[in-house]
Enzyme design. Structure first.
Site, PDB file in Angstrom:
ATOM      1  N   GLU A  18      13.065   0.102 -56.601  1.00 20.47           N
ATOM      2  CA  GLU A  18      11.823   0.593 -56.001  1.00 20.47           C
ATOM      3  C   GLU A  18      10.872   1.186 -57.042  1.00 20.47           C
ATOM      4  O   GLU A  18      10.085   2.084 -56.744  1.00 20.47           O
ATOM      5  CB  GLU A  18      12.117   1.605 -54.882  1.00 20.47           C
ATOM      6  CG  GLU A  18      12.853   0.987 -53.703  1.00 20.47           C
ATOM      7  CD  GLU A  18      12.927   1.901 -52.496  1.00 20.47           C
ATOM      8  OE1 GLU A  18      12.680   3.114 -52.636  1.00 20.47           O
ATOM      9  OE2 GLU A  18      13.230   1.397 -51.395  1.00 20.47           O
TER      10      GLU A  18
ATOM     11  N   GLU B  27      18.397  -3.170 -48.831  1.00 17.11           N
ATOM     12  CA  GLU B  27      18.684  -1.962 -48.069  1.00 17.11           C
ATOM     13  C   GLU B  27      18.054  -2.067 -46.694  1.00 17.11           C
ATOM     14  O   GLU B  27      16.922  -2.533 -46.554  1.00 17.11           O
ATOM     15  CB  GLU B  27      18.110  -0.716 -48.761  1.00 17.11           C
ATOM     16  CG  GLU B  27      18.670  -0.429 -50.135  1.00 17.11           C
ATOM     17  CD  GLU B  27      18.049   0.811 -50.755  1.00 17.11           C
ATOM     18  OE1 GLU B  27      17.277   1.509 -50.056  1.00 17.11           O
ATOM     19  OE2 GLU B  27      18.328   1.080 -51.928  1.00 17.11           O
TER      20      GLU B  27
END
Length: 311
Positions: free
Chosen positions: A129, A236
């Site tokens: 991220e 995720e």
């Protein structure tokens, strides 16, 4: 970083098709409930517990708790595959060199840990991220990925980021530029949380599918004739169980977590275990958010709900 499951994503008309064709895996924390670092024997116990559900796990750091050197021997012994992670920190926008200290430490750790265990390394992800946080740009991240790909020839190297950074063009350089120094990225973990968008659980599966479709469609458009070379995977996703924090219309709870399991991507819940040692994080709305209760199982490896998938 929000710890959750790893599941290769196949766009499908119904969740049952995804769960039937996908390969389920779990992200594993590197600490025990008491906050102490896991050892190889701890990972072996994790693998013994998970083997009936999955034989694929994901990690995030090369240096924290010496994770690669501890988990790889356990994976080899127990017949598991591991996605290893290299952390990349903020980039000095005036300096495009690959000099991030977090990257350097993790990269060095993997150079020591991976030789001899290449057969159990599913992939290496560079950055987690980092585009979402704004720490790196597409071009700068691409340079880091290129360094790792050069070092680990024969090992799949990619990255992990929020689905919207793949859908909005931020990551386009990863799929349009292909040189010896920065090869085209062919392994993509896209994080997609309907929960963190404040979606009610009865609509969460549709938000999840839409998000993943958005990421996948844009990557395929940008990659053009090379699109079939790219694996686009859910890195995720999931839902917090009892004890978790509500987020707008998304209500935490074990029954809701089970509902997302059944109606979303069956078998796709965040992390294998609760992580009671984790401090609270701060959500996008500025309020404290607990990340202690996102596991499929409790910290002492007890199942929370029925994990069978609909026929």
């Amino acid at each position: 970083m929000r710890v959750s499951t790893l599941l290769p994503f196949l766009l499908a008309a119904a969740p049952a098709v995804v769960s039937a064709r996908g390969t389920l895996g779990f992200s594993l924390g590197d600490k025990n409930p008491d906050g102490k670092c896991k050892t190889t024997s701890d990972y072996e116990q994790d693998f013994d517990d998970l083997k009936d559900l999955a034989t694929l796990v994901r990690t995030y750091s090369g240096t924290e708790c010496n994770t690669p050197s501890q988990i790889l021997p356990a994976a080899k012994k127990k017949g598991f595959k591991v996605v290893l992670g290299i952390w990349v920190g903020p980039q000095d926008k005036s300096d495009m060199s690959t000099n991030d200290p977090s990257f350097a430490k993790d990269f060095a750790a993997l150079k020591k840990a991976v030789p001899g265990y290449e057969d159990v390394v599913e992939a290496i992800t560079v950055g987690s991220e980092t585009l979402y946080r704004g720490d790196q740009t597409g071009p700068s991240l691409h340079k880091y990925i290129g360094l790792v790909a050069k070092e680990f020839k024969g090992v799949t190297v990619g990255t992990a980021d929020s689905w919207n950074k793949f859908a909005d063009g931020t990551a386009d350089d990863l799929f349009t530029t292909d040189t010896d120094d920065a090869p085209m990225v062919t392994y993509v973990l896209a994080n997609a949380f309907a929960y963190w968008q404040g979606t009610a659980v009865d609509k969460a599966y549709q938000t999840y599918f839409n998000d993943m479709e958005g990421a996948m469609s844009h990557i395929q458009k940008i990659a053009g004739k090379n699109a079939d070379k790219i694996r686009i995977i859910t890195g995720e996703t999931g839902w917090p169980t009892d004890g978790g924090t509500d987020y707008e219309a998304a209500i935490a709870g074990t029954k809701n977590a089970e509902h997302f399991w059944k109606t979303g991507v069956c078998g796709c819940l965040p992390g294998a275990y609760d992580e009671s040692w984790k401090p609270d994080s701060v959500g996008d709305n500025g309020k404290p958010q607990s990340e202690k209760h996102w596991g499929l199982r409790t910290a002492d490896r007890k199942s929370k709900f029925d994990t069978t998938c609909p026929k």
